[in-house]
Write an enzyme that holds these catalytic residues in place. Sequence first.
Site, short mmCIF file in Angstrom:
data_model
loop_
_atom_site.label_atom_id
_atom_site.label_comp_id
_atom_site.label_asym_id
_atom_site.label_seq_id
_atom_site.Cartn_x
_atom_site.Cartn_y
_atom_site.Cartn_z
N SER A 284 16.55 59.63 39.63
CA SER A 284 17.96 59.32 39.88
C SER A 284 18.38 58.25 38.89
O SER A 284 17.53 57.53 38.36
CB SER A 284 18.09 58.79 41.31
OG SER A 284 19.28 58.01 41.45
N TYR A 297 14.77 53.22 48.12
CA TYR A 297 15.09 54.46 47.43
C TYR A 297 15.13 54.26 45.91
O TYR A 297 14.45 54.97 45.16
CB TYR A 297 16.44 55.02 47.91
CG TYR A 297 16.84 56.27 47.17
CD1 TYR A 297 16.20 57.47 47.43
CD2 TYR A 297 17.83 56.23 46.20
CE1 TYR A 297 16.54 58.61 46.73
CE2 TYR A 297 18.18 57.37 45.50
CZ TYR A 297 17.53 58.56 45.77
OH TYR A 297 17.86 59.68 45.07
#
Lengths: 405, 265
Positions: A284, A297
């Site tokens: 990401s 995350y």
Amino acid sequence: MVFGEGGIELGLATWDDGVLRAEAGVHLVRKRFELPLGLLAEPRAEHLAPQRREGDGRTRLQAQASREAKQPVGQGGRRVEAAPLLERPEADQAIARAAEAVVLDQGPDGLLELARGESCHGSARDAPIAPDCQRVPWRASRERMQTDVALVTGASSGIGEALARRLARDGHALALVARRVERLEQLAAALRADRGVEVHVLPADLTASGACTGLVAELERRGLSVSWLVNNAGFGTNGKFWELPVEREIEEIALNVEALVELTGRCLPAMVARGRGVVMNVASVGGFVPSPYMATYTATKAFVLTFSEAIAAELRGTGVEVLCVCPGLTRTEFQSHVAVDTEGIPELAWQSADEVADEAVSAVGRGPVVVTGRVNRLMVNTTKFIPRGLVTRVSGRVVRPRANA
Amino acid sequence: MTARPVTLVTGASSGIGAALARRIAVEGRDLVLTARRRDRLEALAREITDQHKVRVEVIAADLARPEAPRELVAELEHRGLEVEWLVNNAGFGTGGRFDRLPLARELEEIRVNVRAPVELAGRLMPAMVRRGRGAVITVASIAGFGPMAYMATYAATKAFLVSWSEAVATEAAGTGVAVLCVCPGFTRTEFQERAGVDTSGIPPWLWMSAEEVAEETVRAVGRQTVLVPGMLNWVASAGMRLAPRSMIARMTASANQRRTADRSS
């Protein structure tokens, strides 16, 4: 006598104590040429016994020269086990050619009837069989030959599903992994129907310990070898770290980091041995920029980014491509799961899962990292030159949880 | 009985962990030392209690075991100890080409370097925030600023810790809990030997002692989020953040290939 070893390219074989071994992994135009290779190296081999050896991640074919007294052609049949076959007619013909015979028929029990003899000519079924022609039953194993698959984790929705669709469109056979078996089955049925590719459904919860081992064993059992490993499965939690349930944070690390490393570690040796393969890890843009309220995350994604770049550099020249895909805001179920307030984010910043998948697949072989989408690329390139503390605070505003906003 | 505030130091039996334990004792803080090697912990505990007026307890634990962090926290509660400073120092590195390294060891590395610090912080931070004081000090590495070929998993675990600490520090601003990530460069400890890296080619002026790292660490608590001890290391870390990441990967590939060659081939 050793003809070759190591690289497992075309024609590498070893001969010792009467055993001819041809190593698996000779692939041309996405077909395996194990069997012809063994036969060419030893055309008189009368026994072809497939032998799968586990442990080093490779499958080997063992062709053993018959130690029995060879019966002259024309005197009765002999039962020979052929290697596992991918495509029957082609393999049957290969056996027949090697045995200097023609295919007569294929029995109901999988036995292949070959005819040998001077008066046997022409194609099998319509040619009359001369009296001196002997039927030689060969048993072709019903076991499937190893099929190359693209293994996609987290394939039931979002970017994983889009990647599976895109890879099917490119003609890859697929192995789809996720927890939700119904969704995988639906997707598999659609891809089989629309694209005509082989699709395997392998339901698994990769946060469970031992799940990766089980998955790899299942691939092995089904005779699937992973030519593309797409580590896409992952999830995010959202909130102040100390207010989040610690068990869920640990599961997040287990899935986003540990399962990814374990699957990569289990699939890579075979890819390196065959001199080709693709490892695609979905990270990401959060891998570049830490986000408060998504601390764990973005940290898992920083792991995936760093890890992928490092192994890409290590594997240069092996034929294995490593690509880390860093999408930004993508319209998937992810946002509804993490409860981030996304209302204020401009349309321009968003990508669809299909756009991400297309960019990702096109980027294979062009460097270790692809940041998808222009806006995301601009952001990643800019943040490098802004103090991290500031970047971190700003990204915290974007992903601030609804409850705390 | 009121709980007694302590500083928990993981990986305290040697290296930076032992130096941090000694330095934190100077502040007059009671300690709980944890590592696998109980005999070394007990020797260090005796040494510290002889020199400083602090109480030192020892809990042997192998943080590679998934249950270990939970059991450690339960043991602290059982002994009536309240962790005010958490020092996540335990960690190790493996060197070699990833596909040739034993996978089980790589996964242990993730458990010790990543899972254990996150779980310990997750279990201990809520009470710190409630009390309005505390510190989560995590020892990462300068390797966490970019991809390191032939130490792929190690550098990735450290990149995790840097990113995670930066994010949690921002979340914790104003709570009274300090979050500090320490990124040492080359430090004279047993680490390099265990990672199988030949360090003979690294010039002596690049090295720091564990004591120097510990000194800077204790001074930085509550003052900054990411500490790179040593001026040279700081310059190197700034360079690593600005340099193209692919360049770092290629440079480390050519440098580390030689250093780890005998172990990985």
